[in-house]
Design a protein around this motif. Sequence first.
Motif, short mmCIF file in Angstrom:
data_model
loop_
_atom_site.label_atom_id
_atom_site.label_comp_id
_atom_site.label_asym_id
_atom_site.label_seq_id
_atom_site.Cartn_x
_atom_site.Cartn_y
_atom_site.Cartn_z
N ILE A 167 0.88 -1.16 0.05
CA ILE A 167 0.10 0.03 0.19
C ILE A 167 0.86 1.31 0.09
O ILE A 167 0.59 2.18 -0.81
CB ILE A 167 -0.73 0.01 1.28
N ARG A 168 1.87 1.11 0.81
CA ARG A 168 2.76 2.40 0.93
C ARG A 168 3.68 2.61 -0.18
O ARG A 168 3.81 3.71 -0.55
CB ARG A 168 3.60 2.08 2.36
N ASN A 169 4.12 1.40 -0.82
CA ASN A 169 4.92 1.49 -1.98
C ASN A 169 3.96 2.28 -2.97
O ASN A 169 4.54 3.30 -3.89
CB ASN A 169 5.61 0.18 -2.20
N LEU A 170 3.17 1.50 -3.29
CA LEU A 170 2.00 2.16 -4.62
C LEU A 170 1.79 3.68 -4.15
O LEU A 170 1.97 4.44 -5.33
CB LEU A 170 0.81 1.35 -4.34
N ALA A 171 1.48 4.07 -2.95
CA ALA A 171 1.27 5.54 -2.76
C ALA A 171 2.28 6.42 -3.22
O ALA A 171 2.28 7.62 -3.87
CB ALA A 171 0.89 5.68 -1.27
N LYS A 172 3.56 5.88 -2.88
CA LYS A 172 4.76 6.46 -3.30
C LYS A 172 4.98 6.75 -4.59
O LYS A 172 5.28 7.78 -5.15
CB LYS A 172 5.82 5.86 -2.46
N GLN A 173 4.73 5.49 -5.31
CA GLN A 173 5.06 5.52 -6.78
C GLN A 173 4.16 6.44 -7.55
O GLN A 173 4.23 7.08 -8.52
CB GLN A 173 4.77 4.12 -7.49
N LEU A 174 2.78 6.28 -6.90
CA LEU A 174 1.53 7.02 -7.89
C LEU A 174 1.65 8.61 -7.25
O LEU A 174 1.03 9.48 -7.66
CB LEU A 174 0.36 6.46 -7.73
N GLN A 175 2.31 8.89 -6.24
CA GLN A 175 2.57 10.20 -5.58
C GLN A 175 1.00 10.53 -5.05
O GLN A 175 0.56 11.62 -5.39
CB GLN A 175 2.92 11.16 -6.62
N ILE A 176 0.59 9.69 -4.49
CA ILE A 176 -0.96 9.90 -3.86
C ILE A 176 -0.73 9.46 -2.41
O ILE A 176 0.29 9.12 -1.82
CB ILE A 176 -2.03 9.37 -4.71
N SER A 177 -2.02 9.66 -1.66
CA SER A 177 -1.65 9.54 -0.07
C SER A 177 -1.98 8.12 0.17
O SER A 177 -2.71 7.28 -0.44
CB SER A 177 -2.73 10.27 0.63
N VAL A 178 -1.36 7.60 1.26
CA VAL A 178 -1.57 6.12 1.53
C VAL A 178 -2.93 5.61 1.79
O VAL A 178 -3.34 4.68 1.44
CB VAL A 178 -0.61 5.82 2.97
N ILE A 179 -3.61 6.69 2.24
CA ILE A 179 -5.22 6.28 2.67
C ILE A 179 -6.09 5.87 1.36
O ILE A 179 -6.84 5.26 1.41
CB ILE A 179 -5.84 7.44 3.54
N THR A 180 -5.52 6.48 0.35
CA THR A 180 -6.05 6.44 -0.90
C THR A 180 -6.17 5.04 -1.45
O THR A 180 -6.96 4.18 -1.92
CB THR A 180 -5.93 7.38 -1.94
N THR A 181 -4.75 4.61 -1.47
CA THR A 181 -4.18 3.30 -1.83
C THR A 181 -5.03 2.34 -1.06
O THR A 181 -5.28 1.26 -1.67
CB THR A 181 -2.57 3.08 -2.31
N LYS A 182 -5.11 2.66 0.23
CA LYS A 182 -5.44 1.41 1.46
C LYS A 182 -6.97 1.27 0.89
O LYS A 182 -7.50 0.26 0.89
CB LYS A 182 -5.48 2.20 2.67
N ARG A 183 -7.58 2.34 0.69
CA ARG A 183 -9.09 2.42 0.53
C ARG A 183 -9.32 1.52 -0.76
O ARG A 183 -10.12 0.68 -1.02
CB ARG A 183 -9.36 3.66 0.09
N ALA A 184 -8.31 1.74 -1.81
CA ALA A 184 -8.35 1.12 -3.01
C ALA A 184 -8.18 -0.63 -2.93
O ALA A 184 -9.13 -1.49 -3.29
CB ALA A 184 -7.40 1.38 -4.01
N TYR A 185 -7.39 -0.98 -2.03
CA TYR A 185 -6.99 -2.34 -1.71
C TYR A 185 -8.40 -2.88 -0.93
O TYR A 185 -8.63 -4.15 -1.12
CB TYR A 185 -5.74 -2.40 -0.86
N GLU A 186 -8.70 -2.01 0.06
CA GLU A 186 -9.79 -2.69 0.78
C GLU A 186 -11.09 -2.94 -0.09
O GLU A 186 -11.72 -3.85 0.06
CB GLU A 186 -10.24 -1.75 1.87
#
Lengths: 221, 125, 288
Positions: free
Chosen positions: B39-58
Amino acid sequence: MLNLVRKDILIQKKSFLIALVYSVFLFAIFSNEVFREAVYIMGTVAIAYIMVVTSNAYDDKYKSEIIINSLPVKRQAVVLSKYLAAAVYVVAGLVIVGAMGAVIIISGIPLPVRYINLNDAVFAFSAVALLASLYYPVYFRFGYALSRMLNLILFLVLFFAPGALVSYIRQNMDYGTAHQLAVRLQDLPAWAPGTLVLAAVILLTAVSALVSLKIYESKDF
Amino acid sequence: MNIIISNRSPEPIYEQITKQIKDSIIRGELSPGEALPSIRNLAKQLQISVITTKRAYEELEKDGFIETVGGKGSFVSGQNKELLKEKRLKAVEEKLAEAVMESKVLDISLGELQEMLQLLYEEGK
Amino acid sequence: MDNILEIRNLRKDFGEFTLKDISFSLERGYVMGFIGPNGAGKSTTIKLIMNLIRRDAGEIKVFGLDNRKYELKVKERIGFVYDESHYYEELTINEMKRIIAPFYRQWDDNMFNRYIREFGLQPDKKIKNLSKGMKMKFSLAAALSHNADLIIMDEPTSGLDPVFRNEILDIMRDLLQDENKGVLFSTHITTDLDKVADYITFIHNGELVLTGSKESINEKYGIVKGSQELLDGDTRKEFLGIRETGFGFEALTGNVDRVRKLFADSVIIERPSLEDIMLYTVRGSANA
């Protein structure tokens, strides 16, 4: 706390150079019959004074207390470190003027200089403790700019108070009482005046530190 | 796998991610058991916030596309791709049925409709 | 839930300005953007957390510990960056570092040197000869070199160019690869936060306006655009701030679903940026 004292020394390395230069002038000007007994005390007090003021001036200039109090440090430590630093400056002053005096004697420069002694140290220490005890609570309460004014007043008082006191006694006490007081003082053993002064100064410093702690504890930055 | 995000799109960012990962899984670019970026790596790569990628994975987890193993990360779930495909197929069927209904209202013949479909299909290539 | 920072009913009365019972919390592993116009109380809140200001009431817990009772323990694990440099400017970077380092049990000189190199700072340069951005980088290097778990930054990007602002955001993302860390980031440049923040806390005039995850804010808030005729006494109440032009209105709502039901297709609803939320709210309260 030692880190804080270390900080106060590191930020004013220049002051040590100034103290050294100052001590040269000190001996050049005050090594005469009138001041020869007081020269080490005067020098040490002046050096300690310069160092106290300089370190506080830097803290004030950059509002560095904001950084210092953001570090893992208790406010108590910040206050007490300032008192401790003053003692360290006295030691530094004693070493500098003491060494300079010794250099003058050894190199045979024709000035009426004697070696520094314990009495000088005790009196210099007491004088700085007295000044610091009055100065720091005002500094912590009102900040650097106002405390500088107090400093000036303190300095003047320290210079003129003994004379004023003597003339006050002369004018307001009849000869008998004054004489009796003088005799009483002379009756005390040799160690007593120094010890009494030291005890009074330590007590004063303790009270001052408590007041400063109380002031600083509730300060907003 | 590519994930392309538009900050200007009205579609929330987490949905953009969810959709693109789903597509990748259905197209077989991601196979079952394969690890997804953290989740954290994807957020970093996409330059978006962690909570957004977390939501997507959820969301992906809820829909059964991925599984998250505590401490190890997220993996494409083993559930058969066929089922997922079937779901989508059904959605296509429903949309076609809608088109057929509409055509009937407008008196469009089957031949005409087939022609239309063929044209659209080829255009979309 | 494991909160790295928890603030409850925090109050500070300065006479001319009062911070009024602010509450918010930050979970481990996330970035909270702390926004509001200048003078809203952001710096006051941060100073209260750092115990630079004494609170009048309320509670501040960092790592679950009271920030005053466990002051040393708490500050040991906080890295701070302020909007202005309060360093002794006559000193060089290295000299200043030597003053700061011994205060932290977990100071890591290698890490510090790595950041200094990465940021392109010269260790023997005097602080007063550094640009604002450079000073900020030095601050950041010091904040990141003692294994701090909570990084608190007060307007770190103000007055800096976009390239450098982006660098700071990248550093934060790097930091958050470790899910035990947290960042509180105050700014009035909200575009920085659109990219990186997970949670947003917005204060205005010393009062809390909103706090929550950016996702939930995005879902609840909306910019509504429609024609003037739609506005009347009742519908106006639905909005937090309204901007009227000769050709229609634009307004901020904190309840998109309700507005959608109310106006159906007669309005356009767009996703607001944080700046929209801030501007409409501040303007709305100025009119009220």
